[in-house]
Design a protein around this motif. Structure first.
Motif, PDB file in Angstrom:
ATOM      1  N   ALA A   1       0.837  -1.209   0.000  1.00  0.00           N
ATOM      2  CA  ALA A   1       0.000   0.000   0.000  1.00  0.00           C
ATOM      3  C   ALA A   1       0.871   1.257   0.000  1.00  0.00           C
ATOM      4  N   ARG A   2       1.902   1.225   0.816  1.00  0.00           N
ATOM      5  CA  ARG A   2       2.805   2.370   0.892  1.00  0.00           C
ATOM      6  C   ARG A   2       3.466   2.641  -0.462  1.00  0.00           C
ATOM      7  N   SER A   3       3.834   1.561  -1.127  1.00  0.00           N
ATOM      8  CA  SER A   3       4.478   1.666  -2.422  1.00  0.00           C
ATOM      9  C   SER A   3       3.504   2.229  -3.479  1.00  0.00           C
ATOM     10  N   LEU A   4       2.267   1.746  -3.452  1.00  0.00           N
ATOM     11  CA  LEU A   4       1.255   2.280  -4.381  1.00  0.00           C
ATOM     12  C   LEU A   4       1.083   3.778  -4.163  1.00  0.00           C
ATOM     13  N   ALA A   5       0.984   4.168  -2.900  1.00  0.00           N
ATOM     14  CA  ALA A   5       0.701   5.559  -2.545  1.00  0.00           C
ATOM     15  C   ALA A   5       1.881   6.486  -2.832  1.00  0.00           C
ATOM     16  N   ALA A   6       3.098   5.933  -2.794  1.00  0.00           N
ATOM     17  CA  ALA A   6       4.298   6.768  -2.937  1.00  0.00           C
ATOM     18  C   ALA A   6       4.357   7.461  -4.291  1.00  0.00           C
ATOM     19  N   SER A   7       3.798   6.796  -5.295  1.00  0.00           N
ATOM     20  CA  SER A   7       3.854   7.319  -6.656  1.00  0.00           C
ATOM     21  C   SER A   7       2.989   8.584  -6.822  1.00  0.00           C
ATOM     22  N   CYS A   8       2.072   8.813  -5.894  1.00  0.00           N
ATOM     23  CA  CYS A   8       1.166   9.968  -5.953  1.00  0.00           C
ATOM     24  C   CYS A   8       1.830  11.240  -5.421  1.00  0.00           C
TER      25      CYS A   8
ATOM     26  N   ALA B   1       4.326  13.024  -6.277  1.00  0.00           N
ATOM     27  CA  ALA B   1       4.775  14.064  -7.205  1.00  0.00           C
ATOM     28  C   ALA B   1       3.805  15.239  -7.203  1.00  0.00           C
ATOM     29  N   CYS B   2       2.537  14.961  -7.040  1.00  0.00           N
ATOM     30  CA  CYS B   2       1.541  16.036  -6.973  1.00  0.00           C
ATOM     31  C   CYS B   2       1.041  16.282  -5.555  1.00  0.00           C
ATOM     32  N   HIS B   3       0.785  15.204  -4.821  1.00  0.00           N
ATOM     33  CA  HIS B   3       0.133  15.357  -3.518  1.00  0.00           C
ATOM     34  C   HIS B   3       1.124  15.469  -2.357  1.00  0.00           C
ATOM     35  N   GLY B   4       2.415  15.485  -2.645  1.00  0.00           N
ATOM     36  CA  GLY B   4       3.425  15.670  -1.606  1.00  0.00           C
ATOM     37  C   GLY B   4       3.849  14.365  -0.955  1.00  0.00           C
ATOM     38  N   THR B   5       5.048  14.372  -0.357  1.00  0.00           N
ATOM     39  CA  THR B   5       5.543  13.205   0.378  1.00  0.00           C
ATOM     40  C   THR B   5       4.536  12.823   1.456  1.00  0.00           C
ATOM     41  N   ASN B   6       4.176  11.539   1.512  1.00  0.00           N
ATOM     42  CA  ASN B   6       3.170  11.059   2.468  1.00  0.00           C
ATOM     43  C   ASN B   6       1.847  11.809   2.374  1.00  0.00           C
ATOM     44  N   GLY B   7       1.534  12.298   1.176  1.00  0.00           N
ATOM     45  CA  GLY B   7       0.245  12.959   0.986  1.00  0.00           C
ATOM     46  C   GLY B   7       0.129  14.334   1.607  1.00  0.00           C
ATOM     47  N   LYS B   8       1.285  14.890   2.040  1.00  0.00           N
ATOM     48  CA  LYS B   8       1.251  16.235   2.649  1.00  0.00           C
ATOM     49  C   LYS B   8       1.611  17.268   1.595  1.00  0.00           C
ATOM     50  N   SER B   9       0.601  17.670   0.843  1.00  0.00           N
ATOM     51  CA  SER B   9       0.814  18.616  -0.250  1.00  0.00           C
ATOM     52  C   SER B   9       1.423  19.916   0.255  1.00  0.00           C
ATOM     53  N   GLN B  10       2.357  20.445  -0.540  1.00  0.00           N
ATOM     54  CA  GLN B  10       3.023  21.708  -0.183  1.00  0.00           C
ATOM     55  C   GLN B  10       2.336  22.900  -0.841  1.00  0.00           C
ATOM     56  N   GLY B  11       1.177  22.666  -1.409  1.00  0.00           N
ATOM     57  CA  GLY B  11       0.444  23.785  -1.984  1.00  0.00           C
ATOM     58  C   GLY B  11      -0.240  23.429  -3.280  1.00  0.00           C
ATOM     59  N   GLY B  12      -1.455  23.942  -3.455  1.00  0.00           N
ATOM     60  CA  GLY B  12      -2.159  23.819  -4.721  1.00  0.00           C
ATOM     61  C   GLY B  12      -2.891  22.507  -4.931  1.00  0.00           C
ATOM     62  N   MET B  13      -2.267  21.409  -4.603  1.00  0.00           N
ATOM     63  CA  MET B  13      -2.883  20.084  -4.774  1.00  0.00           C
ATOM     64  C   MET B  13      -3.520  19.637  -3.444  1.00  0.00           C
ATOM     65  N   PRO B  14      -4.612  18.855  -3.507  1.00  0.00           N
ATOM     66  CA  PRO B  14      -5.260  18.425  -2.267  1.00  0.00           C
ATOM     67  C   PRO B  14      -4.333  17.588  -1.366  1.00  0.00           C
TER      68      PRO B  14
ATOM     69  N   SER C   1      -6.606   3.084   3.188  1.00  0.00           N
ATOM     70  CA  SER C   1      -6.168   2.759   4.559  1.00  0.00           C
ATOM     71  C   SER C   1      -4.829   3.423   4.852  1.00  0.00           C
ATOM     72  N   TYR C   2      -3.958   3.376   3.872  1.00  0.00           N
ATOM     73  CA  TYR C   2      -2.621   3.928   4.092  1.00  0.00           C
ATOM     74  C   TYR C   2      -2.688   5.442   4.332  1.00  0.00           C
ATOM     75  N   PHE C   3      -3.351   6.167   3.417  1.00  0.00           N
ATOM     76  CA  PHE C   3      -3.423   7.623   3.582  1.00  0.00           C
ATOM     77  C   PHE C   3      -4.158   8.003   4.878  1.00  0.00           C
ATOM     78  N   ALA C   4      -5.193   7.228   5.227  1.00  0.00           N
ATOM     79  CA  ALA C   4      -5.948   7.528   6.454  1.00  0.00           C
ATOM     80  C   ALA C   4      -5.067   7.367   7.697  1.00  0.00           C
ATOM     81  N   SER C   5      -4.063   6.484   7.603  1.00  0.00           N
ATOM     82  CA  SER C   5      -3.202   6.228   8.769  1.00  0.00           C
ATOM     83  C   SER C   5      -2.141   7.317   8.957  1.00  0.00           C
ATOM     84  N   LEU C   6      -1.992   8.203   7.982  1.00  0.00           N
ATOM     85  CA  LEU C   6      -0.942   9.227   8.070  1.00  0.00           C
ATOM     86  C   LEU C   6      -1.463  10.491   8.743  1.00  0.00           C
ATOM     87  N   LYS C   7      -0.563  11.140   9.486  1.00  0.00           N
ATOM     88  CA  LYS C   7      -0.951  12.408  10.131  1.00  0.00           C
ATOM     89  C   LYS C   7      -1.009  13.523   9.091  1.00  0.00           C
ATOM     90  N   ARG C   8      -1.960  14.402   9.267  1.00  0.00           N
ATOM     91  CA  ARG C   8      -2.099  15.556   8.398  1.00  0.00           C
ATOM     92  C   ARG C   8      -0.988  16.559   8.624  1.00  0.00           C
TER      93      ARG C   8
END
Lengths: 425, 99
Positions: free
Chosen positions: B26-33, B35-48, B92-99
Motif C-alpha cells: 500500500a505504501r508503495s502504491l501511494a508513494a507514486s502519488c 509528485a503532486c500530492h506531496g511526500t506522504n500525501g502532505k501537499s506543499q500547496g495547490g494540490m489536495p 487505509s494507508y493515507f488515512a493512517s498518516l498524520k495531516r
C-alpha cells in the motif's frame, strides 16, 4: 596498471567489464569508511536523490546512503523550457541538497566517478573510492555526439547549446533568443525516440514561439524532427501551434540532422541545408556514461535492462539502474524516475534483509507541457508489472488532457513545487 | 461473550498500537502519488492533501473519478488504472498518516 578514462571507455564499449582489472579499487584510499550496510547512489537527479531519501526514510535510517553528484545544486529539467519562454528563471528551478544531508543523514559527495569495480563493489573517484553493498546507477542521459558530424560537447557549451540538461546551456539559449533579430529563424532538431522527455521538444517550440510572438513577431520556429511524426500529445500540440502561434511554427517530419556547420549555423538533413539564426540541436541520447563504467548497458548498446521488481541490472548483481538510463517502454521523465526510485528503494531494503520485494509494483507518471505563458496540458498513465512479460505495461485509462487550459498551467506549477519537495526536502 | 468483544475491538482498531506494521505494498502504491500530492500525501500547496483523509471518503472519490461522476483534470485517468482493491489499500494507508 594505469587506465585512463578514455581507454576505459573504449574497453567497456568493446564489452570488457571493469572487473577484469584486479586491484583497481584498492589502489586508492576509502573516502568514507564503510561500517554497516551501505548503498552508494551515483547521480543526484530526480531518480537518484529520491532513492536516497526514501532508502533512509523507509529503512528508519538503518542503511547508510552515500550520494555522489557532480553538480553543486539540483536543477530541474522539467519546466526548464519556461526559462526560454521567459516565465521562469533558472534560479526558480534550482535547489540545494542541504536538506538531504541534514534531515536524512545522506552523505553527499560532490565529485566525478572515474570507474566502477563491480567485482570488488567499489566506486572510484579522483580522490579515492567508496565501497558498497548495493549500487544505484542514476546517470540520466548522455549525448551521442558521434551521430552528428561537427557537433561536440564543446560546441554545445560554446555556441550551439542543446539545453537538454537544465543549467548553463538553458541560460545561453535564452540569451541567444534575446539577441536574435526580428524575422530570424530558430531551428530545433529532435532526435529519434527514445530520448529524455518525449513531449519536451514540442513544448520547447511553444515556449520559444511564445517569446518570439511578443518580442519578435516576424520570426519563425522551424522544427526538424527525426521521427516520422510528433511523438507525444500530437493533437494538442498541433492545436496549440495553430491557435496560439499561427504561421509561426513549421514542422518537418523525417528530418534527421546528420551534420552541422558550426560557424555558419547550418543544419544538414538528407534533403536540405537549413540556415538558422539560433540553432538548437538536441542530439540522440543513451544512458549516462556512469552506466557504461558499471558495465550495465545492454540494450542496443544504449540503455540498461533491469528486473522491474527491484531495478537490479540484468548484467550485474547488486547494481541497480533507475531513471532515463533504463531500457523500458516507460517515458523518460522526472516523475517516472521518482516512481522507479521508490520501487527500487523499497526493494533494496527488503533484499538487504534477505526478504522478497513487492511482487506487484504499480506506478504512475504525469508530464505537464506548458504551451504558452499560462496554459498547459498533460499526459498521464499508470503502469503495472506484468509477470508474464516481465515488463511494466500501461494500465487502462491513461491519456492526455481534453484541451490545454490555464487551470492546468497553474497545476503544472504546483506539480513542480510538490515534486521538488518530494525529491529534496 | 468476552471472546466476541475482543474480536469486535480488534476489528474496530486494526491499525492502533505503536508497532502497527505498515502495509508495504500500500505504501508503495501511494508513494507514486507524491509528485503532486506531496511526500506522504502532505501537499506543499495547490494540490489536495491526502494525508489523514477519511478512508471511505478517499475510496468514494477515487471511484467517482473512475466513473466520471466527479469531473477532474487528471484524476480520472489515474483512477482508471487502479482496481477497487487498490483504492482500499491506498485509502487505509493515507488515512493512517498524520495531516
Amino acid at each position: 596498471m594505469s587506465i585512463n578514462r578514455r581507454d576505459f571507455l573504449k574497453l567497456s564499449g568493446a564489452g570488457i567489464a571493469i572487473g577484469a582489472f584486479p586491484g583497481l579499487a584498492f589502489a586508492s584510499s576509502e573516502i568514507v569508511k564503510k561500517k554497516g550496510q551501505r548503498v552508494v547512489i551515483v547521480g543526484g537527479g530526480f531518480g537518484g536523490a529520491t532513492a536516497a531519501k526514501y532508502i533512509r526514510t523507509w529503512s528508519n535510517n538503518k542503511i547508510e546512503v552515500v550520494l555522489v553528484e557532480r553538480n553543486a545544486k539540483f536543477i530541474s529539467c522539467p519546466m526548464s523550457n519556461t526559462v526560454l519562454g521567459g516565465t521562469r528563471t533558472i534560479d526558480d528551478l534550482t535547489q540545494s541538497y542541504d536538506t538531504l544531508k541534514k534531515k536524512y543523514g545522506i552523505k553527499l559527495i560532490h565529485g566525478e566517478v572515474t570507474a566502477i569495480d563491480t567485482e570488488k563493489q567499489a566506486v572510484m573517484l579522483a580522490n579515492g573510492h567508496l565501497k558498497y553493498d548495493r549500487l544505484i546507477v542514476a546517470p540520466g542521459v548522455d549525448f551521442m555526439f558521434d551521430q552528428i558530424e561537427g557537433l561536440t560537447a564543446d560546441v554545445t557549451n560554446e555556441s550551439i547549446p542543446h539545453a537538454w540538461k537544465a543549467g548553463a546551456q538553458t541560460v545561453m539559449l535564452r540569451k541567444q533568443l534575446e539577441s536574435m533579430p526580428d524575422g530570424g529563424v530558430f531551428a530545433l532538431s529532435i532526435p529519434k525516440a527514445p530520448y529524455r522527455c518525449p513531449p519536451g521538444p514540442y513544448e520547447r517550440a511553444c515556449q520559444v514561439a511564445s517569446y518570439l510572438k511578443n518580442s519578435k513577431p516576424k520570426s519563425k520556429v522551424l522544427i526538424l524532427d527525426a521521427n516520422p511524426d510528433i511523438t507525444s500529445k500530437k493533437g494538442l500540440f498541433m492545436a496549440a501551434w495553430k491557435d496560439l502561434y499561427p504561421g509561426m511554427i513549421e514542422y518537418r517530419a523525417n528530418a534527421a540532422v546528420s551534420k552541422v556547420d558550426v560557424a555558419g549555423k547550418i543544419a544538414k538533413t538528407e534533403f536540405e541545408d537549413v540556415k538558422a539564426d539560433v540553432l538548437n540541436i538536441i542530439p540522440p541520447m543513451k544512458a549516462g556514461v556512469v552506466a557504461s563504467m558499471a558495465g550495465v548497458v545492454s540494450a542496443d548498446k544504449r540503455w540498461c535492462e533491469v528486473d522491474f521488481l527491484s531495478y537490479e541490472s540484468k548484467v550485474h548483481k547488486n547494481v541497480h539502474v533507475i531513471g532515463d538510463a533504463v531500457a523500458a517502454a516507460l517515458p523518460k521523465s522526472g516523475h517516472m524516475a521518482t516512481s522507479q526510485a521508490k520501487v527500487c528503494a523499497a526493494a533494496i531494503i527488503e533484499l538487504m534483509q534477505g526478504k522478497v520485494p513487492d511482487q506487484a509494483p504499480t506506478i504512475v507518471n504525469t508530464c505537464y507541457s506548458m504551451v504558452s505563458d499560462r496554459e498547459a496540458m498533460h499526459v498521464a498513465n499508470v503502469f503495472r508489472f506484468n509477470a508474464e512479460k516481465q515488463a511494466m505495461v500501461s494500465a487502462e485509462g491513461g491519456g492526455v488532457s481534453a484541451a490545454r487550459s490555464e487551470i492546468e498551467g497553474t497545476l503544472a506549477g504546483y506539480w513542480l513545487k510538490n515534486i521538488m519537495d518530494d525529491v529534496l526536502m | 461473550m468476552i471472546k466476541h468483544l475482543v474480536v469486535a475491538v480488534g476489528l474496530l482498531l486494526p491499525m492502533v498500537g505503536a508497532h502497527a506494521e505498515v502495509n508495504k505494498h500500500a505504501r508503495s502504491l501511494a508513494a507514486s502519488c507524491a509528485a503532486c500530492h506531496g511526500t506522504n500525501g502532505k501537499s506543499q500547496g495547490g494540490m489536495p492533501v491526502l494525508a489523514g483523509l477519511d478512508k471511505a471518503l478517499f475510496v468514494t472519490q477515487m471511484k467517482d473519478f473512475k466513473s466520471g461522476a466527479r469531473p477532474a483534470t487528471v484524476m480520472h485517468q489515474h483512477a482508471k488504472g487502479y482496481t477497487d482493491e487498490e483504492f482500499e489499500l491506498m485509502g487505509s494507508y493515507f488515512a493512517s498518516l498524520k495531516r
